[in-house]
Each structure stands twice: as C-alpha cells, then as structure tokens.
Design an enzyme around this catalytic site. Sequence first.
Site, mmCIF file in Angstrom:
data_model
loop_
_atom_site.group_PDB
_atom_site.id
_atom_site.type_symbol
_atom_site.label_atom_id
_atom_site.label_comp_id
_atom_site.label_asym_id
_atom_site.label_seq_id
_atom_site.Cartn_x
_atom_site.Cartn_y
_atom_site.Cartn_z
ATOM 1 N N TYR A 1 0.874 -1.279 0.007
ATOM 2 C CA TYR A 1 0.031 -0.186 0.079
ATOM 3 C C TYR A 1 0.948 1.235 -0.023
ATOM 4 C CZ TYR A 1 -4.817 -1.484 0.492
ATOM 5 O OH TYR A 1 -5.918 -1.979 0.136
ATOM 6 N N THR B 1 -4.446 7.122 -21.317
ATOM 7 C CA THR B 1 -4.291 5.671 -20.868
ATOM 8 C C THR B 1 -2.750 5.514 -21.161
ATOM 9 O OG1 THR B 1 -5.114 5.141 -22.993
ATOM 10 C CG2 THR B 1 -6.539 4.812 -21.165
ATOM 11 N N GLU C 1 -0.634 4.563 -0.035
ATOM 12 C CA GLU C 1 -1.746 5.706 -0.353
ATOM 13 C C GLU C 1 -1.164 6.970 -0.019
ATOM 14 O OE1 GLU C 1 -5.377 5.190 2.066
ATOM 15 O OE2 GLU C 1 -5.784 3.316 0.978
ATOM 16 N N ASP D 1 -8.386 14.440 -23.762
ATOM 17 C CA ASP D 1 -8.245 13.083 -23.483
ATOM 18 C C ASP D 1 -7.247 12.535 -24.763
ATOM 19 O OD1 ASP D 1 -8.378 10.159 -23.408
ATOM 20 O OD2 ASP D 1 -10.468 10.353 -22.715
ATOM 21 N N LYS E 1 -1.975 2.391 -24.829
ATOM 22 C CA LYS E 1 -2.352 2.434 -26.569
ATOM 23 C C LYS E 1 -1.015 2.466 -27.167
ATOM 24 C CE LYS E 1 -7.328 3.387 -25.416
ATOM 25 N NZ LYS E 1 -7.526 4.023 -24.187
ATOM 26 N N ARG F 1 -1.339 -1.283 -18.576
ATOM 27 C CA ARG F 1 -2.693 -0.779 -18.594
ATOM 28 C C ARG F 1 -2.742 0.025 -17.434
ATOM 29 N NH1 ARG F 1 -4.913 -3.466 -22.186
ATOM 30 N NH2 ARG F 1 -7.052 -2.271 -22.025
HETATM 31 N N1 DSN Z 1 -11.794 1.558 -24.733
HETATM 32 C C1 DSN Z 1 -10.920 2.561 -25.485
HETATM 33 C C2 DSN Z 1 -10.931 2.193 -26.955
HETATM 34 O O1 DSN Z 1 -10.685 1.000 -27.245
HETATM 35 O O2 DSN Z 1 -10.584 2.967 -27.712
HETATM 36 C C3 DSN Z 1 -11.233 3.819 -25.470
HETATM 37 O O3 DSN Z 1 -10.675 4.355 -24.429
#
Ligand code: DSN
Length: 419
Positions: free
Chosen positions: A52, A224, A54, A198, A227, A233
């Site tokens: 942990y 994120t 936090e 975003d 990607k 992730r």
């Molecule tokens: N779920 C994601 C995607 O596949 O584009 C979006 O954040």
Amino acid sequence: MLEHVRQTDPDVYALIKAEHHRQADGLELIASENFVSEAVLETVGTVLTNKYAEGYPGKRYYGGCRYYDDIERLGIARAKKLFGAEHANLQPHSGASANFAVYTAVMKPGETVLAMRLDHGGHLTHGSPVNFSGRMYNVVAYGVRESDQRIDYDEVERLAHQHKPRMIVAGASAYPRTLDFPRFASIAKAVGAVLFVDMAHIAGLVAAGEHPSPVPHADYVTTTTHKTLRGPRGGMILCRESLAKTLDSRVFPGAQGGPLMHVVAAKAVCLQEALTPAFAEYQRQIVKNARALAQGLLAQGVKLTTGGTDNHLMLIDLRGTGVTGNVLEDALGEADITVNKNMVPYDPEKPATTSGVRVGTPAVTTRGMGEAEMSAIADLIARVLRAPTDAASLAAVRADVRALAARFPLYARLVAALG
Ligand code: DSN
C-alpha cells in the site's frame, strides 16, 4: 517461466499459455491495443504489487514507502519531460479513473459539459448516458459532419456559445483525423470554459511529435498508458502546476485508495522508453503503416470514413456492403485477425451490430511490420470481407495470417518457454 502458476493452478496457466499463442500467432489490429516491452512486462510482475502506498511521494499514509517514493518521482519527472507538462499524476488505475478525477476537479454535479458523441467517435467517459459522465453532468454533445465525417468546429463553437459549458472535452476513440487543439482552446477561452483533452489514443504520436500536442492548449490532459504509448494498462493526468493540488486530491483520496505501484513503476519504464529516438521512429512507422493500410483497403474498394487517416487508425464503413460490423469482426476473428466492430457516424445499426470496423496499426508496428505487410494485410481483410461466411476461404486467409505472423515473432523467448 510461470513455473509456479503451472504447478499451483494448471487451469489459469493453460489459459495464459493459450493467450500467449493467440497474441503471437494472429494479427492484432485493435487500434487501442499494443504489445509492451519485456521490461514493462517484468516490472508489472514484481513484488511492487505487495504494498500500500496511499498518498503521494513524501506524504504517504503507510510506512515502508521509500522505494515507492523514488519510483513515482522518476515516473512523474519522465512524464513531465516527455510531454512538456508542469505536473503529472501517474496514479489513475485507468483512463476512466483519470477522467473521473478531472471531471470532479472541475465540475459540480449538474453542471454542463460539451463533449464528443461516442457514436461519432468520442469516448464512453465523454458524456455517454450509460457512464458516470452522462449521469452526473448535463451533457451537450458535438459530432462530425455527415458530409465528410470530420469534426464540425463551427458546431462546437455554436454549441459552446449557446450552452456556456463549464468544461469542453476533446479527444476521440475512433476519429482518424488530426484534432485541432488551438481551435478547441480558442472556443473554450471565448466562453470561459475549462479545456480538457483526453489524448488516450494518440499519446504516443504526441510524444513523438507525430500529432500536435494538446499540452500547451489544455488545462487538463489525460491519457491511458497502454495504447500508442505502449505501457502497462493504466491512466495518467497532466496539468498546470496551479491546478495540481486539487487534481491530485481528486485522484486520491477522491476516487482511489492505494495506487497500483507495480503498474506505476511500469509506467515509469514505458515513459523512459518513450523518451528514446527508437520510440519516435516507432511512432513514425505507426503513421506510415496506417496510411499504407488505408491506401491498400481503398484500392480494394473498401470504404473508409473521411476517406483515409492522419493517425494510427481508420474506420471501415460497411454501409451498402450487406455486411455488418459484428459479422466482419467475427469473420476476421475466424481468420485470426483481431478487430472491433465500431459505430460509424450516422450509423443506422445498433452498437452491438454496427456498420463499421475500427482498424489500427500500433500493435502490428510493434512486431516490426512495415508498409509492405500493411498492403498484404489490406488484401487479407478484403478477402474476408468478400466472403465472410465461407469457411474454406476463412481457413485459407488464416493460413496466410499465421505465415505472416510467424515472420515477426512476438515474445519469442516467452512463448518458447511456455511450450
Ligand atoms: N476503450 C478504448 C478504446 O478501445 O478506444 C477507449 O478508451
């Protein structure tokens, strides 16, 4: 490799092994997926999962965090350097939690947000009625023009002046064209709205200068990390220093408890990778590959929304073909090509059916494929589209997919060790 799981839980071991082979033997064309480096993979599987932590570096609510402080500081410094940001928060468990933190830092429930429609290429957390963003806030949605499927910035401007939103959200999950962040910023400024970008899909491209950066224009930027950025992730937030204190408090304790420090460490590793020239070259190749794949598909008579792509993805428009997105997704899956069905703008079909399929090049580019392979993949997709229910034809495509994948081994050492 995985000898303990193999002994203690043969059921889960068998499934992990099968998934290893699925990833290695097929073609991954889901635009939001990628293959992390072995360094990232190793880091996620470390003892850092045990603790942990936090709080934030130097201000934790648990003892024993000295190494975690250093890891998080390293990651934050790398994120700031990579994106030229004043402040970074690496703790969000996901893109959705990163976005939740921004919404709650900026808006009170019931206030108005102007964001892109999910069925025109936006994101679930950009005001979809089934998501917290659509349930907690008054959402005014903008979309793309029917004529060319591009964002109608004049409509965004008109809606902004009409509804005076507290926040404008930019960013997309299925939009193949460059986003005009300066235009969003000038619209937001004119109506006194906060601008939140975003950049989840394009973060890697932004890091490498292959897409203009939102950071100089936006109050908050989320992404994120898994990607195009090719990390574990998870999520991340960038903002100006003056907004940092409130933002951090909306992540912890506002939305989350203990951070996933094995993932935060893997984010630090991926950000270090993203600072290298090799990563910039990788992003350039993603874009070149997307152009080559789009050209290959268009040459086969496949229709794409907006007529092509500027980034890492394209959206096949199946209207008029007699094939729906779910049918093509399944047929490509039979041939070991993984994609996702996706609404096209003004889609007459439901989200579980759709008239579109989204295709992206980040994962196949990680495998080392180039423009020649993109042209081969376009042919494979076109063959499936011509005969999506013909088992013999799908089997023939699958054999060609396997042969292509075998030329670009993925996690070869790991797959060999698994047997
Ligand atoms: N779920 C994601 C995607 O596949 O584009 C979006 O954040």
